[in-house]
Design an enzyme around this catalytic site. Structure first.
Site, PDB file in Angstrom:
ATOM      1  CG  HIS A 448      -2.427   0.373   0.940  1.00  0.00           C
ATOM      2  ND1 HIS A 448      -2.666   1.469  -0.182  1.00  0.00           N
ATOM      3  CD2 HIS A 448      -3.389  -0.140   1.180  1.00  0.00           C
ATOM      4  CE1 HIS A 448      -3.911   1.674  -0.170  1.00  0.00           C
ATOM      5  NE2 HIS A 448      -4.507   0.660   0.572  1.00  0.00           N
ATOM      6  CG  ASP A 452      -3.680   5.452  -2.698  1.00  0.00           C
ATOM      7  OD1 ASP A 452      -2.874   5.316  -1.527  1.00  0.00           O
ATOM      8  OD2 ASP A 452      -3.639   6.782  -2.911  1.00  0.00           O
TER       9      ASP A 452
END
Length: 477
Positions: A448, A452
């Site tokens: 992450h 995104d």
């Protein structure tokens, strides 16, 4: 005067700190040439023959077969110098040798000895001087006074608590030459036989040209009533001990130890997330059948894994954020131009990840050929460290284990891994009607920090679209 030089275990690959001695290729007292392989070791990544950078007489070996040595630890010592490997006098009196070391004549001229006293910077197979190695000669030590034992021209011939030193026998006639090697599919199978007391020369191999396979050794073990070795060689060699409560402790070392360390680091450093989608793979299977039919009966077949790898490279071209790694010290995201696809492969040694280099520049046929080659090398334990490192994205087909989904741990330091479940017939709404289709589940685990959910979802959706409609790939051709 001979000089005794110590050869230490070299660094055999990225991040490796130890290796296990599988088989010694030379004996104490044997003359070795520069860059001659002297020992076969097993690292957490591959089986490697280690060449010696010195030419001369082996005076000591360190570590028994099955023992682990750290990188930089003494491997063997070699007496280097003109006297150390001089041939015996013609009358067999031993004059002219190095402190009574007598070479058994093999028909080779002394000039073919290949350089006692020469050295090389080579520490890995395939590197070094490039000159052909000299023929090996067996040597036999003669009785020496007790005060001189363990020395070559006054220099210690072996030291350290693990040094293997030879006994000094009475002079005898030259031994009969040993019979040729037994054809065995891999050193792992050879070691399995040795650990269970199976004499390979008594077996009839079921492989091509009498090649002895693992199944042949296991049948012999079963017939003898010996306990079967563990599936992982590292576990078989481990000194497991039972506790008071009947527990068994197996050291985390070798391949299992490296996997444990890497997975722990991945979970510790990478904030990973997973998204997944069910996909109708009916059209992809049909496209594969058409490709293989068009190639003819003699053409190499294209595997399903190769098609999935080709789809992944196309998706990474559209979403390069996932072909990356994070430099934690510099606090930077490093995007990579080349795509090296790793694929998870379960072997007798455990889970390994062979790497297809420059997968983005390969066709489906080329990918299939390389995947097949690497899979075969993984099964027989012949992968090199270079073939097991440097991946930028991993494809994990856990469907071969009969499971539908998974949330795999990212192969550190990569940024993403695509998992593929089993393909099974399921009811599916196709063109407005209920039908039985071939359905699989795709899961994407991603770092992450590099992107995104929008990028990850876009990547996974593109892969799913290509699986459901392979013609989507034609837009990029």
């Amino acid at each position: 005067m001979a000089e005794v030089k110590e050869f230490t275990l070299p660094d055999l690959g990225e991040g490796l700190t130890e290796a296990e001695v599988v088989r010694w290729l030379v004996e104490v007292g044997e003359v070795v040439a520069v860059d001659q392989p002297v020992v076969e070791v097993e690292t957490a990544k591959a089986m490697v023959e280690v060449p010696c950078p010195y030419g001369g007489v082996v005076t000591a070996r360190y570590g028994a077969e099955g023992e682990e040595l750290a990188v930089g630890a003494p491997l063997l010592t070699v007496a280097v110098g003109a006297d150390a490997s001089a041939p015996a006098a013609a009358d067999g009196s031993g004059s002219g040798g190095a402190d009574g070391v007598v070479a058994e004549a093999d028909g080779a001229d002394a000039a073919e000895d290949g350089g006692a006293g020469e050295t090389s910077g080579a520490v890995l197979v395939g590197y070094g001087t490039g000159a052909p190695p000299a023929r090996r000669r067996r040597v036999r030590p003669t009785p020496v006074p007790a005060a001189a034992a363990g020395q070559v021209n006054g220099v210690a011939s072996g030291y350290g608590r693990h040094a293997v030193t030879p006994e000094v026998p009475v002079r005898a006639e030259a031994a009969e030459p040993a019979p040729g090697p037994v054809p065995v599919i891999s050193p792992l199978v050879r070691r399995l036989a040795r650990q269970n007391g199976v004499e390979l020369r008594t077996l009839t191999g079921s492989g091509p040209d009498g090649l002895i396979l693992r199944a042949d050794v296991e049948r012999a073990i079963g017939a003898a009533g010996a306990p079967a070795a563990a599936a992982e060689p590292s576990a078989a060699a481990a000194s497991a001990r039972a506790g008071d409560a009947g527990e068994v402790r197996i050291p985390l070392r070798g391949l299992r130890g490296v996997v444990a360390d890497k997975m722990s680091r991945s979970r510790r450093e990478i904030p990973e997330a997973t998204c997944w989608v069910d996909v109708d793979a009916t059209e992809l299977l049909a496209a594969r059948r058409a490709m293989n039919a068009a190639g003819g009966p003699d053409a190499p077949k294209i595997s399903l894994l190769a098609l999935l790898a080709r789809i992944c490279t196309a998706a990474l071209a559209r979403y390069p954020e996932l072909n990356a790694r994070v430099d934690t010290e510099a606090r930077e995201i490093v995007r990579l131009e080349r795509v090296h696809v790793g694929f998870a492969a379960q072997t007798d040694r455990g889970l390994v990840v062979p790497v297809v280099r420059d997968a983005h520049a390969r066709s489906a046929e080329s990918l299939s050929e390389e995947l097949g080659r690497l899979t075969g090398a993984a099964r027989d334990g012949s992968l090199t460290p270079g073939e097991l490192t440097g991946s930028t994205f991993t494809l994990n087909n856990y469907g071969v284990f009969g499971v539908d989904g998974s949330t795999p741990i990212i192969n550190h330091p990569e940024a993403a891994m695509l998992g593929v479940g089993r393909i099974v017939p399921k009811p599916w709404v196709y063109e407005g009607e209920l039908a039985v289709r071939q359905v699989t589940q795709l899961s994407l685990t991603f770092d992450h920090r590099v992107c995104d959910g929008g990028v990850a979802g876009g990547f996974l959706r593109y892969v799913a679209d290509c699986v459901e409609q392979p013609a989507v790939l034609l837009r990029g051709v």
